[in-house]
Design a protein around this motif. Structure first.
Motif, PDB file in Angstrom:
ATOM      1  N   SER A 129       1.945  -6.228   7.478  1.00 21.37           N
ATOM      2  CA  SER A 129       3.310  -5.750   7.625  1.00 21.37           C
ATOM      3  C   SER A 129       4.046  -7.041   7.999  1.00 21.37           C
ATOM      4  O   SER A 129       5.429  -7.142   7.125  1.00 21.37           O
ATOM      5  CB  SER A 129       3.851  -4.588   8.512  1.00 21.37           C
ATOM      6  OG  SER A 129       3.648  -5.160   9.914  1.00 21.37           O
ATOM      7  N   ASN A 130       3.866  -7.738   8.865  1.00 19.83           N
ATOM      8  CA  ASN A 130       4.813  -9.143   9.122  1.00 19.83           C
ATOM      9  C   ASN A 130       4.733  -9.913   8.046  1.00 19.83           C
ATOM     10  O   ASN A 130       5.892 -10.427   7.567  1.00 19.83           O
ATOM     11  CB  ASN A 130       4.367  -9.792  10.135  1.00 19.83           C
ATOM     12  CG  ASN A 130       4.838  -9.022  11.802  1.00 19.83           C
ATOM     13  OD1 ASN A 130       5.676  -8.343  11.760  1.00 19.83           O
ATOM     14  ND2 ASN A 130       3.960  -9.075  12.626  1.00 19.83           N
ATOM     15  N   LYS A 167       4.264  -9.266   4.870  1.00 18.87           N
ATOM     16  CA  LYS A 167       4.739  -8.844   3.600  1.00 18.87           C
ATOM     17  C   LYS A 167       6.309  -9.072   3.601  1.00 18.87           C
ATOM     18  O   LYS A 167       7.037  -9.608   2.485  1.00 18.87           O
ATOM     19  CB  LYS A 167       4.521  -7.232   3.516  1.00 18.87           C
ATOM     20  CG  LYS A 167       3.119  -6.791   3.018  1.00 18.87           C
ATOM     21  CD  LYS A 167       3.061  -5.390   3.153  1.00 18.87           C
ATOM     22  CE  LYS A 167       1.405  -5.201   2.677  1.00 18.87           C
ATOM     23  NZ  LYS A 167       1.228  -3.797   2.838  1.00 18.87           N
ATOM     24  N   SER A 168       6.876  -8.967   4.752  1.00 17.62           N
ATOM     25  CA  SER A 168       8.374  -9.141   4.878  1.00 17.62           C
ATOM     26  C   SER A 168       8.595 -10.619   4.689  1.00 17.62           C
ATOM     27  O   SER A 168       9.527 -11.095   4.172  1.00 17.62           O
ATOM     28  CB  SER A 168       9.060  -8.594   6.082  1.00 17.62           C
ATOM     29  OG  SER A 168       8.428  -9.132   7.189  1.00 17.62           O
ATOM     30  N   SER A 195       8.339 -11.577   1.069  1.00 16.97           N
ATOM     31  CA  SER A 195       9.357 -11.218   0.406  1.00 16.97           C
ATOM     32  C   SER A 195      10.652 -12.102   0.523  1.00 16.97           C
ATOM     33  O   SER A 195      11.133 -12.433  -0.322  1.00 16.97           O
ATOM     34  CB  SER A 195       9.520  -9.630   0.539  1.00 16.97           C
ATOM     35  OG  SER A 195      10.751  -9.317   0.044  1.00 16.97           O
ATOM     36  N   ARG A 196      10.908 -12.185   1.740  1.00 20.46           N
ATOM     37  CA  ARG A 196      12.131 -12.868   2.024  1.00 20.46           C
ATOM     38  C   ARG A 196      11.978 -14.490   1.726  1.00 20.46           C
ATOM     39  O   ARG A 196      12.963 -14.817   1.060  1.00 20.46           O
ATOM     40  CB  ARG A 196      12.216 -13.156   3.944  1.00 20.46           C
ATOM     41  CG  ARG A 196      13.312 -13.478   4.328  1.00 20.46           C
ATOM     42  CD  ARG A 196      13.645 -13.457   5.564  1.00 20.46           C
ATOM     43  NE  ARG A 196      12.429 -14.060   6.484  1.00 20.46           N
ATOM     44  CZ  ARG A 196      11.775 -13.162   7.007  1.00 20.46           C
ATOM     45  NH1 ARG A 196      11.915 -11.873   7.183  1.00 20.46           N
ATOM     46  NH2 ARG A 196      10.656 -13.944   7.719  1.00 20.46           N
TER      47      ARG A 196
END
Length: 177
Positions: free
Chosen positions: A103-104, A106-107, A110-111
């Motif tokens: 989860s960490n 993925k963001s 993306s960013r």
């Protein structure tokens, strides 16, 4: 010390251990406490019960549960005959690790991919701008090269996340039976 007191002591130590583990993954300890409480209850719990067991306000508990849902550690479940929202957790330690680990990233991926796209567009404008000096154009080209390396790196992280999400990792690092 009575057996009941010893059991409570062990229970509280386990709760804190899960909270500390959660912190080591980069998440608040409150998520670990709530996770452990639901886990050891062995059934979905409602917001009121969780607030009471943790001493947190309903507002804070709602925020924690939302965070847990975002990283796939908890989900709202329907309980026949009740109008309250109940929350349950996935009891699979391996899947929970994957959810928290990925989860960490993925963001972050993306960013950074969005930022890199903007950077390349701006750098290309500098290179194509007739008013840019040769020095500026060379610096822009150097930045594009570094940006390409960064894009490759974030692509690698993206593939690593997929490696975990697909459970392919278990072919190379198997779970014990």
């Amino acid at each position: 010390m009575s057996s009941e007191n010893k059991l409570d002591q062990v229970y509280n130590r386990i709760i804190e251990q899960v909270a500390d583990n959660m912190k080591s993954y980069g998440f608040p300890g409150t998520i670990g406490r709530v996770y452990a409480i639901i886990y050891f209850e062995g059934k979905p719990l409602d917001l009121d019960t969780l607030s009471e067991k943790t001493g947190m306000s309903k507002t804070r508990m709602s925020q924690v549960l939302r965070e847990m849902a975002q990283i796939n550690l908890a989900e709202k479940v329907f309980m026949k005959g009740s109008r309250k929202d109940f929350y349950d957790i996935d009891r699979d330690y391996y899947q929970n690790f994957i959810s928290m680990f990925t989860s960490n990233f993925k963001s972050v991926v993306s960013r950074n991919k969005n930022l890199e796209r903007k950077n390349i567009a701006d750098l290309k404008q500098i290179i194509e701008d007739p008013s840019s000096s040769e020095e500026e154009k060379e610096r822009a080209k150097a930045f594009i090269n570094e940006t390409q390396k960064s894009i490759e790196y974030f692509d690698w992280i993206d593939r690593l996340v997929e490696f975990f999400d697909s459970h392919e990792v278990f072919k190379y690092v198997p779970k014990k039976d």
